[in-house]
Scaffold this active site. Structure first.
Site, short mmCIF file in Angstrom:
data_model
loop_
_atom_site.label_atom_id
_atom_site.label_comp_id
_atom_site.label_asym_id
_atom_site.label_seq_id
_atom_site.Cartn_x
_atom_site.Cartn_y
_atom_site.Cartn_z
N ARG A 12 0.79 -1.23 0.00
CA ARG A 12 0.00 0.00 0.00
C ARG A 12 0.83 1.28 0.00
O ARG A 12 1.91 1.33 0.59
CB ARG A 12 -0.90 0.02 1.24
CG ARG A 12 -2.00 -1.03 1.19
CD ARG A 12 -2.77 -1.13 2.47
NE ARG A 12 -3.83 -2.14 2.35
CZ ARG A 12 -3.61 -3.47 2.47
NH1 ARG A 12 -2.41 -3.94 2.73
NH2 ARG A 12 -4.62 -4.32 2.31
N HIS A 52 -1.13 -2.55 -4.36
CA HIS A 52 -0.60 -3.37 -5.45
C HIS A 52 -0.72 -2.70 -6.82
O HIS A 52 -1.10 -3.32 -7.82
CB HIS A 52 -1.28 -4.74 -5.48
CG HIS A 52 -1.03 -5.58 -4.25
ND1 HIS A 52 0.13 -5.49 -3.50
CD2 HIS A 52 -1.80 -6.53 -3.65
CE1 HIS A 52 0.07 -6.35 -2.50
NE2 HIS A 52 -1.08 -6.98 -2.56
N HIS A 66 3.08 -12.59 -5.92
CA HIS A 66 2.00 -12.78 -4.95
C HIS A 66 1.48 -14.23 -4.96
O HIS A 66 0.25 -14.45 -5.03
CB HIS A 66 0.88 -11.78 -5.25
CG HIS A 66 0.10 -11.35 -4.05
ND1 HIS A 66 -0.65 -12.22 -3.30
CD2 HIS A 66 -0.04 -10.13 -3.47
CE1 HIS A 66 -1.23 -11.55 -2.32
NE2 HIS A 66 -0.87 -10.28 -2.40
N ASP A 72 -0.60 -9.71 8.57
CA ASP A 72 -0.57 -9.01 7.29
C ASP A 72 0.38 -7.83 7.47
O ASP A 72 -0.02 -6.67 7.47
CB ASP A 72 -1.98 -8.54 6.89
CG ASP A 72 -2.05 -8.05 5.46
OD1 ASP A 72 -0.99 -8.01 4.80
OD2 ASP A 72 -3.15 -7.72 4.99
N GLU A 122 5.94 -12.15 0.52
CA GLU A 122 6.28 -11.24 -0.58
C GLU A 122 7.56 -10.48 -0.26
O GLU A 122 7.59 -9.66 0.66
CB GLU A 122 5.12 -10.27 -0.81
CG GLU A 122 3.82 -10.97 -1.15
CD GLU A 122 2.61 -10.17 -0.73
OE1 GLU A 122 2.39 -9.09 -1.30
OE2 GLU A 122 1.88 -10.60 0.18
C1 BGC Z 1 -1.67 -7.56 1.40
C2 BGC Z 1 -3.04 -7.84 1.95
C3 BGC Z 1 -4.00 -8.02 0.83
C4 BGC Z 1 -3.50 -9.14 -0.04
C5 BGC Z 1 -4.38 -9.45 -1.21
C6 BGC Z 1 -1.27 -8.69 0.53
O1 BGC Z 1 -0.04 -8.42 -0.05
O2 BGC Z 1 -0.74 -7.36 2.41
O3 BGC Z 1 -3.47 -6.81 2.81
O4 BGC Z 1 -5.27 -8.31 1.28
O5 BGC Z 1 -2.23 -8.82 -0.50
O6 BGC Z 1 -4.77 -8.33 -1.83
#
Ligand code: BGC
Length: 384
Positions: free
Chosen positions: A113, A138, A212, A284, A350
């Site tokens: 983010r 993303h 991802h 997260d 990630e």
């Molecule tokens: C983020 C999450 C998100 C997920 C899927 C992850 O990289 O940290 O907050 O919900 O991606 O979008």
């Protein structure tokens, strides 16, 4: 600017990103590796074809889509030699287009983010596409995961792989500069899956590319990953606000559920009711890796599934690792094998720079300037 295969490849070559051994679609078989095989996976609404490439080397089987560079399947043997697909995904392109939560995808321009989708660079303020409440996640509403990439197979010694190219034009999703991106997926003779990211720009910009994959080492659709044991080589992590934007603090993991310095079952502390876990509905967060930025990939995390014996070891040159415990999987998506994915049925690891770095002067910089080449590598090694 019209982008087609020729301009993408020519642009990449002009930018100094030429492939080592560009294949032509009929690459020679590497010793020990199966030559990449291309097939039609599906078509987008406008008729654009999406292809799937199948690669195999050193016991690892990888299937990659031209859509978003998606790892559609990654098969590994268990301790008895039985293969399972350990990466969540779909069996059709429509689901990837309509409802994927980034299953297996390449993420850009910015992994994770950016607060309020805003940042200022060299005195100019930029407003990005916002797609996660008030924040940009993303890369925005149409990130790198939602484009068809140009794919070229290659063989090099005993390696097999794919070069993937995407050009993001100046202003796309609000980001400055035309970014020419090349990502290389390599399967080595040992069955490692290596990712090399490269990018150049014609204006100062920010970039933070990642992958991802949603891992379940017992096999996608087999249930929870809470019994998986995880190690993360980090003494600190970056706590977040309610919108999952880092507060700027580098908090110690010691004495908290965030301590994975020694192998720990993910389920052990996931209900510890730490305020950070309540906010995130689990894990997260970005772990600030003890090794920091390194010239070459170094070990950052190990994942082990005791039931199958499968292991994943990740090496990276990046300073951060986002560990996401599949908190938003809600039982509405039917995966590749026909089973529903529920909360905690997979996890993501990630490798990246820290979230919201463009607004956090104390975090390592994600700025890329003209004349420089962004380069980063991640290596996934498997065992059983
Ligand atoms: C983020 C999450 C998100 C997920 C899927 C992850 O990289 O940290 O907050 O919900 O991606 O979008």
């Amino acid at each position: 600017m019209e982008l087609n295969r020729r301009t993408v490849i020519a642009g990449a070559a002009a930018a100094g990103l030429a492939a080592t051994t560009l294949g032509t679609g009929s690459a020679e078989a590497a010793p020990g590796g199966r030559k990449p095989v291309k097939e039609l996976f599906g078509k987008l609404a406008d008729g654009t074809k999406v292809h799937r490439w199948s690669l195999e080397n050193g016991g690892t089987r990888l299937k990659v889509l031209s859509w978003g560079g998606v790892v559609q399947s990654l098969e590994l043997p268990d301790r008895h030699g039985h293969y399972a697909n350990v990466s969540l995904g779909f069996d059709n392109i429509d689901d990837y287009v309509a409802k994927t939560p980034y299953f297996g995808a390449l993420i850009g321009r910015y992994g994770n983010r950016i607060g309020k989708g805003r940042f200022t660079l060299d005195g100019t303020a930029y407003q990005l596409s916002v797609n996660d409440g008030v924040n940009s996640l993303h890369g925005g509403t149409k990130g790198f995961d939602k484009h068809v990439w140009d794919v070229e197979p290659f063989t090099k010694g005993s390696d097999v792989g794919l070069h993937l190219y995407y050009v993001s034009i100046d202003g796309e999703m609000g980001y400055p500069g035309t970014l020419r991106t090349k990502v290389t997926y390599t399967l080595t003779r040992d069955g490692d899956w290596r990712i090399d990211y490269e990018a150049t720009t014609d204006k100062a910009t920010v970039v933070n590319l990642t992958s991802h994959v949603y891992w379940n080492l017992a096999g996608e659709g087999s249930g929870s990953i809470e019994n998986h044991e995880l190690t993360i080589a980090a003494s600190r992590y970056t706590p977040t606000d309610s919108g999952l934007i880092p507060t700027g603090e580098l908090a110690k993991v010691s004495g908290t559920p965030f301590d994975f310095r020694r192998a720990k079952a993910i389920g052990r502390d996931i209900r510890a009711a730490h305020p950070q876990q309540v906010t995130a509905k689990g894990y997260d967060h970005n772990w600030a890796l003890d090794k920091g930025i390194t010239a070459r990939p170094e070990h950052v995390a190990t994942l082990r599934d005791p039931s199958s014996g499968r292991t994943l070891s990740i090496a990276s040159d990046q300073p951060g690792l986002q560990f996401y415990s599949g908190n938003f999987l809600d039982g509405t998506l039917v995966g590749t094998g026909g089973r529903v994915y529920r909360q905690g049925d997979a996890l993501c690891l990630e490798t990246q720079h820290f979230p919201d770095s463009p607004n956090q002067p104390a975090f390592p910089s994600t700025v890329l300037r003209p004349g420089r080449t962004y380069r980063t590598s991640t290596v996934h090694s498997f065992g059983s």
